[in-house]
Scaffold this motif. Structure first.
Motif, PDB file in Angstrom:
ATOM      1  N   GLY A  23       0.816  -1.213   0.000  1.00 35.23           N
ATOM      2  CA  GLY A  23       0.000   0.000   0.000  1.00 35.23           C
ATOM      3  C   GLY A  23       0.850   1.263   0.000  1.00 35.23           C
ATOM      4  O   GLY A  23       0.536   2.229  -0.700  1.00 35.23           O
ATOM      5  N   ARG A  24       1.892   1.249   0.786  1.00 35.38           N
ATOM      6  CA  ARG A  24       2.796   2.417   0.829  1.00 35.38           C
ATOM      7  C   ARG A  24       3.525   2.605  -0.491  1.00 35.38           C
ATOM      8  O   ARG A  24       3.733   3.724  -0.941  1.00 35.38           O
ATOM      9  N   LEU A  25       3.922   1.494  -1.115  1.00 37.12           N
ATOM     10  CA  LEU A  25       4.601   1.592  -2.401  1.00 37.12           C
ATOM     11  C   LEU A  25       3.659   2.148  -3.474  1.00 37.12           C
ATOM     12  O   LEU A  25       4.045   2.994  -4.269  1.00 37.12           O
ATOM     13  N   ARG A  26       2.418   1.681  -3.470  1.00 36.12           N
ATOM     14  CA  ARG A  26       1.440   2.201  -4.435  1.00 36.12           C
ATOM     15  C   ARG A  26       1.192   3.691  -4.210  1.00 36.12           C
ATOM     16  O   ARG A  26       1.127   4.473  -5.160  1.00 36.12           O
ATOM     17  N   PHE A  27       1.030   4.063  -2.941  1.00 37.51           N
ATOM     18  CA  PHE A  27       0.788   5.473  -2.612  1.00 37.51           C
ATOM     19  C   PHE A  27       1.971   6.332  -3.054  1.00 37.51           C
ATOM     20  O   PHE A  27       1.799   7.392  -3.646  1.00 37.51           O
ATOM     21  N   PHE A  28       3.189   5.861  -2.788  1.00 38.94           N
ATOM     22  CA  PHE A  28       4.386   6.606  -3.165  1.00 38.94           C
ATOM     23  C   PHE A  28       4.473   6.735  -4.687  1.00 38.94           C
ATOM     24  O   PHE A  28       4.758   7.818  -5.213  1.00 38.94           O
ATOM     25  N   ALA A  29       4.222   5.643  -5.406  1.00 40.01           N
ATOM     26  CA  ALA A  29       4.265   5.686  -6.867  1.00 40.01           C
ATOM     27  C   ALA A  29       3.274   6.714  -7.403  1.00 40.01           C
ATOM     28  O   ALA A  29       3.597   7.499  -8.299  1.00 40.01           O
ATOM     29  N   THR A  58      13.564   6.490  -5.119  1.00 39.08           N
ATOM     30  CA  THR A  58      13.713   7.488  -4.053  1.00 39.08           C
ATOM     31  C   THR A  58      12.883   7.167  -2.804  1.00 39.08           C
ATOM     32  O   THR A  58      12.892   7.933  -1.850  1.00 39.08           O
ATOM     33  N   PHE A  59      12.205   6.043  -2.796  1.00 37.37           N
ATOM     34  CA  PHE A  59      11.373   5.652  -1.654  1.00 37.37           C
ATOM     35  C   PHE A  59      12.183   5.510  -0.369  1.00 37.37           C
ATOM     36  O   PHE A  59      11.673   5.739   0.725  1.00 37.37           O
ATOM     37  N   THR A 127      23.060   6.851   5.151  1.00 38.83           N
ATOM     38  CA  THR A 127      22.266   5.769   5.717  1.00 38.83           C
ATOM     39  C   THR A 127      22.473   4.521   4.888  1.00 38.83           C
ATOM     40  O   THR A 127      22.233   4.528   3.678  1.00 38.83           O
ATOM     41  N   ASP A 128      22.951   3.470   5.535  1.00 36.80           N
ATOM     42  CA  ASP A 128      23.079   2.174   4.875  1.00 36.80           C
ATOM     43  C   ASP A 128      21.756   1.440   5.050  1.00 36.80           C
ATOM     44  O   ASP A 128      21.226   1.362   6.163  1.00 36.80           O
ATOM     45  N   ILE A 129      21.231   0.906   3.953  1.00 34.25           N
ATOM     46  CA  ILE A 129      19.952   0.216   3.963  1.00 34.25           C
ATOM     47  C   ILE A 129      20.222  -1.237   3.603  1.00 34.25           C
ATOM     48  O   ILE A 129      20.782  -1.533   2.536  1.00 34.25           O
ATOM     49  N   SER A 130      19.843  -2.140   4.506  1.00 37.43           N
ATOM     50  CA  SER A 130      20.149  -3.551   4.282  1.00 37.43           C
ATOM     51  C   SER A 130      18.929  -4.432   4.527  1.00 37.43           C
ATOM     52  O   SER A 130      17.951  -4.037   5.154  1.00 37.43           O
ATOM     53  N   ARG A 131      19.024  -5.644   4.003  1.00 41.52           N
ATOM     54  CA  ARG A 131      18.006  -6.678   4.204  1.00 41.52           C
ATOM     55  C   ARG A 131      18.754  -7.928   4.641  1.00 41.52           C
ATOM     56  O   ARG A 131      19.618  -8.420   3.900  1.00 41.52           O
ATOM     57  N   ASP A 132      18.473  -8.392   5.827  1.00 43.89           N
ATOM     58  CA  ASP A 132      19.139  -9.580   6.365  1.00 43.89           C
ATOM     59  C   ASP A 132      20.664  -9.471   6.270  1.00 43.89           C
ATOM     60  O   ASP A 132      21.352 -10.413   5.895  1.00 43.89           O
ATOM     61  N   GLY A 133      21.192  -8.288   6.579  1.00 40.99           N
ATOM     62  CA  GLY A 133      22.627  -8.064   6.585  1.00 40.99           C
ATOM     63  C   GLY A 133      23.236  -7.792   5.220  1.00 40.99           C
ATOM     64  O   GLY A 133      24.431  -7.515   5.120  1.00 40.99           O
ATOM     65  N   GLU A 134      22.443  -7.835   4.164  1.00 37.45           N
ATOM     66  CA  GLU A 134      22.924  -7.601   2.797  1.00 37.45           C
ATOM     67  C   GLU A 134      22.621  -6.155   2.397  1.00 37.45           C
ATOM     68  O   GLU A 134      21.469  -5.716   2.464  1.00 37.45           O
ATOM     69  N   LEU A 135      23.652  -5.416   2.000  1.00 35.79           N
ATOM     70  CA  LEU A 135      23.484  -4.015   1.638  1.00 35.79           C
ATOM     71  C   LEU A 135      22.627  -3.883   0.387  1.00 35.79           C
ATOM     72  O   LEU A 135      22.926  -4.461  -0.652  1.00 35.79           O
ATOM     73  N   ILE A 136      21.538  -3.113   0.512  1.00 37.85           N
ATOM     74  CA  ILE A 136      20.612  -2.873  -0.596  1.00 37.85           C
ATOM     75  C   ILE A 136      20.930  -1.530  -1.259  1.00 37.85           C
ATOM     76  O   ILE A 136      20.992  -1.418  -2.467  1.00 37.85           O
ATOM     77  N   ALA A 137      21.112  -0.502  -0.432  1.00 37.76           N
ATOM     78  CA  ALA A 137      21.358   0.844  -0.959  1.00 37.76           C
ATOM     79  C   ALA A 137      22.028   1.702   0.099  1.00 37.76           C
ATOM     80  O   ALA A 137      22.013   1.379   1.289  1.00 37.76           O
ATOM     81  N   GLU A 138      22.591   2.814  -0.365  1.00 32.14           N
ATOM     82  CA  GLU A 138      23.144   3.835   0.514  1.00 32.14           C
ATOM     83  C   GLU A 138      22.460   5.146   0.152  1.00 32.14           C
ATOM     84  O   GLU A 138      22.398   5.499  -1.032  1.00 32.14           O
ATOM     85  N   ALA A 139      21.924   5.795   1.159  1.00 32.76           N
ATOM     86  CA  ALA A 139      21.278   7.091   0.946  1.00 32.76           C
ATOM     87  C   ALA A 139      22.168   8.158   1.567  1.00 32.76           C
ATOM     88  O   ALA A 139      22.652   8.004   2.685  1.00 32.76           O
ATOM     89  N   ARG A 140      22.359   9.242   0.844  1.00 38.66           N
ATOM     90  CA  ARG A 140      23.189  10.340   1.334  1.00 38.66           C
ATOM     91  C   ARG A 140      22.361  11.609   1.260  1.00 38.66           C
ATOM     92  O   ARG A 140      21.744  11.890   0.236  1.00 38.66           O
ATOM     93  N   SER A 141      22.337  12.344   2.354  1.00 38.98           N
ATOM     94  CA  SER A 141      21.610  13.621   2.348  1.00 38.98           C
ATOM     95  C   SER A 141      22.471  14.697   2.977  1.00 38.98           C
ATOM     96  O   SER A 141      23.289  14.425   3.859  1.00 38.98           O
ATOM     97  N   VAL A 142      22.290  15.903   2.475  1.00 37.39           N
ATOM     98  CA  VAL A 142      23.026  17.050   2.985  1.00 37.39           C
ATOM     99  C   VAL A 142      22.011  18.057   3.494  1.00 37.39           C
ATOM    100  O   VAL A 142      21.088  18.441   2.773  1.00 37.39           O
TER     101      VAL A 142
END
Length: 152
Positions: A23-29, A58-59, A127-142
Motif C-alpha cells: 500500500g505504501r509503495l502504491r501510494f508513493f508511486a 527514491t522511496f 544511511t546504509d539500507i540492508s536486508r538480512d545483513g545484505e546491503l541494498i542501498a546507501e542514501a546520502r543527504s546534505v
C-alpha cells in the motif's frame, strides 16, 4: 550557534527496522507520478521478474521518517529547524528491494563543515539500507543550516 563538528560525527543513531508494504509503495508511486504498472500491480511486477512490487528508487528517503524523531539529531546538535535547508540527496543502489521485505536503516553523520565564515553549515548524513545483513542501498543527504547572525 555553530555546530560542534566532533559531536556531530560522534552522534549515535539507533537502527531503524521497517517493513515495506504494498500500500505504501502504491501510494508513493502515485505521489511521484509513476505510471508504470510494475510499481502498482503485483502481476505486472511479477511478469517483469520481480517477486513483488519493487521499491521505487527514491522511496528509501521516506523510510527514515519512520523513526520516532526523524530530525531529532538536529535538535541534539542545537540546530534551529527554522534555519534548515535541504541541500542535496543521492542514492547508490546495490540490489532491488520489494514489498514484503523488512529493511534495516543505519544512519550516521559522515561529514560536517562550514562555508562563508560559518554563515552556512553543512551536515552530511549517510544511511546504509540492508536486508538480512545484505546491503541494498546507501542514501546520502546534505542538510544546510543558515546562521544569519554570522557576518559574511
Amino acid at each position: 550557534m555553530p555546530i560542534d563538528v566532533e559531536a556531530a560525527r560522534k552522534l549515535p543513531f539507533d537502527p531503524i527496522s521497517v517493513a515495506v508494504e504494498r500500500g505504501r509503495l502504491r501510494f508513493f508511486a502515485k505521489a511521484i507520478g509513476e505510471t508504470d504498472p510494475v510499481y502498482t500491480e503485483v502481476e505486472a511486477a511479477r511478469q517483469a521478474g520481480h517477486p513483488d512490487l519493487p521499491v521505487p528508487p527514491t522511496f528509501f528517503f521516506s523510510l527514515e521518517l519512520e523513526s520516532p524523531e526523524p530530525f531529532g539529531y538536529l535538535a541534539a546538535l542545537g540546530v534551529d529547524l527554522r534555519r534548515v535547508l535541504h541541500g542535496e540527496q543521492s542514492f547508490t543502489y546495490h540490489r532491488m528491494a520489494n514489498a514484503g521485505d523488512t529493511l534495516t536503516l543505519e544512519p550516521r553523520i559522515t561529514e560536517a563543515f562550514s562555508k562563508k565564515g560559518g554563515a552556512l553549515e553543512f551536515l552530511v548524513k549517510q544511511t546504509d539500507i540492508s536486508r538480512d545483513g545484505e546491503l541494498i542501498a546507501e542514501a546520502r543527504s546534505v542538510v544546510v543550516v543558515r546562521n544569519p547572525e554570522v557576518p559574511q
